[in-house]
Design an enzyme around this catalytic site. Structure first.
Site, short mmCIF file in Angstrom:
data_model
loop_
_atom_site.label_atom_id
_atom_site.label_comp_id
_atom_site.label_asym_id
_atom_site.label_seq_id
_atom_site.Cartn_x
_atom_site.Cartn_y
_atom_site.Cartn_z
N GLU A 18 0.83 -1.20 0.00
CA GLU A 18 0.00 0.00 0.00
C GLU A 18 0.87 1.26 0.00
O GLU A 18 1.94 1.29 0.60
CB GLU A 18 -0.92 0.01 1.23
CG GLU A 18 -1.98 -1.09 1.18
CD GLU A 18 -2.88 -1.11 2.39
OE1 GLU A 18 -4.06 -1.48 2.23
OE2 GLU A 18 -2.42 -0.76 3.50
N CYS B 225 -1.04 6.68 9.96
CA CYS B 225 0.23 6.15 10.44
C CYS B 225 0.02 4.90 11.27
O CYS B 225 -0.78 4.87 12.20
CB CYS B 225 0.93 7.23 11.27
SG CYS B 225 2.53 6.73 11.92
#
Length: 411
Positions: free
Chosen positions: A125, A383
């Protein structure tokens, strides 16, 4: 509301058969080759040695400035040479399996790369984060990760393999394609991108994997990304994030020279051993010494220290005091990251009031300590949330898919 586009074809068997054929017909990619490697490959393919320097210049322009993915589009190269290049090499983009668009404009792509040797297709990703005046691409360096940081979703996925320099650069090239960031390419309607200039202004090696455990391929990719005849990104706009692979921090400063970020997250060895287990091998004393010796540090070239805020774990005022003491004398910025939850985690994000108190103390000590605004949480793009879609499948689904892959590859 987030938007998700599943770009896979309907018939999985056809898709796997296509991958099987591709593995048998695999040609080396010119993307990600250094000039020296490209010269050797072109000579081997039959390009006259006296022409090689000129051909490399032409190819780099078409690959990295114009962003073409088909030799037929290289209009200043003869038809015969284009045919010869297409016979021996590829410059194709990876398959975009899925594109997700967050309500805040963040985009996440699931890329699938073809098999290498007798291996299987792999997925990674990448995330695009648009902000006022800048657009940052978060790039992956490995399929999975070996570090098992306890608060990180990627850390729950076992390492499959390192990405090649081609696959690292392909994330950037494909993202630029889809954002209209190459000449003659259109930006999608409604896309959140900088109003002027480049759509991707910065890249951060903060995606899946530990970049410094894939040093040579990351180095090659970043040197091409920063090459004036390549993608021409300033090294001040490229940040490499590491959990603390100390020997390669020294090499990064000497051989790559990009901005450095440290996934710190704790200021006491006993806690960091749990949160970031590589600390057992390279404890804080060694890590901070390497940071102090990073070349060219100044107020204009600071190290970024990333610090995820975990409720009742590392968010006390005493932790803030120890953080300031630990970093004393290092030109630094401290990014405070509200913990981004993911399925199965036992951690919680610190209370906002506590995060602000922590930030105020660090700021008062003279360190910029912005609280990072969570981006893309609704599409698991924030994150610490990245993980290959195939790794999110139930075990039975994954085994079924792997069985089909094996059949498709004739193994």
């Amino acid at each position: 509301m987030s938007i998700s586009f599943d770009l896979t074809i309907d018939d999985t068997r056809d898709q796997l058969a296509r991958h099987a054929r591709a593995s048998l017909e695999a040609k080396p990619s010119l993307i990600g080759m250094s000039r020296e490697e490209m010269a050797e490959a072109l000579i081997k393919a039959g390009v006259p040695e006296r022409q090689v320097k000129m051909r490399i210049s032409q190819l780099w322009h078409w690959l990295y400035v114009r962003g073409v993915s088909d030799f037929a589009d290289m209009r200043n190269i003869s038809k015969d040479l284009r045919a010869m290049l297409a016979q021996h090499f590829t410059i194709a983009r990876p398959e975009v399996v899925e594109e997700q668009i967050s309500q805040d404009g963040t985009r996440k792509w699931l890329f699938r790369f073809p098999p290498r040797g007798a291996g299987r297709p792999v997925e990674i990703e990448s995330v695009y984060i648009p902000e006022e005046g800048r657009g940052t691409l978060c790039v992956s360096s490995q399929v999975g990760c070996t570090l098992t940081c306890s608060f990180c979703h990627t850390g729950t996925q076992k390492l499959v393999r390192n990405l090649t320099s081609e696959e690292i650069l392909a994330q950037l090239l494909t993202a630029r394609d889809r954002l209209g960031d190459f000449p003659d390419k259109d930006t999608p309607d409604g896309a959140m991108v900088p109003a002027e200039g480049r759509k991707i202004t910065n890249i951060v090696m903060m995606g899946m994997g530990e970049p410094l455990y894939n040093f040579e391929e990351v180095k090659k990719a970043l040197l091409i990304a920063s090459d004036g005849d390549g993608l021409s990104l300033s090294k001040r706009r490229i940040t490499l994030s590491t959990s603390g692979v100390v020997p390669e921090i020294y090499r990064t400063g000497d051989e790559i020279g990009v901005m450095l970020a440290i996934s710190l997250h704790a200021v006491r060895d006993e806690l960091r051993d749990i949160l970031v287990p590589i600390n057992k091998k390279y404890p804080l004393e060694q890590l901070i010494k390497a940071c102090r010796e990073y070349p060219g540090l100044s107020n204009a070239k600071r190290i970024t220290f990333e610090y995820v805020m975990l409720k009742d774990i590392n968010d006390s005022l005493e932790d803030a005091k120890l953080l300031v003491k630990l970093l004393q004398g290092i030109p630094a910025k401290i990014n405070l990251i509200p913990f981004n939850p993911w399925p199965g985690t036992n951690y919680q994000c610190s209370e906002w009031e506590q995060i602000e108190k922590f930030a105020d103390y660090v700021n008062a000590a003279g360190y910029a300590s912005p609280i990072r605004t969570p981006r893309g949480r609704d599409i698991l793009a924030a994150c610490g949330q990245l993980k290959s879609e195939s790794e999110r499948m139930r075990k039975s689904e994954r085994l079924a898919l792997e069985a089909m892959m094996i059949a498709g590859h004739g193994e």
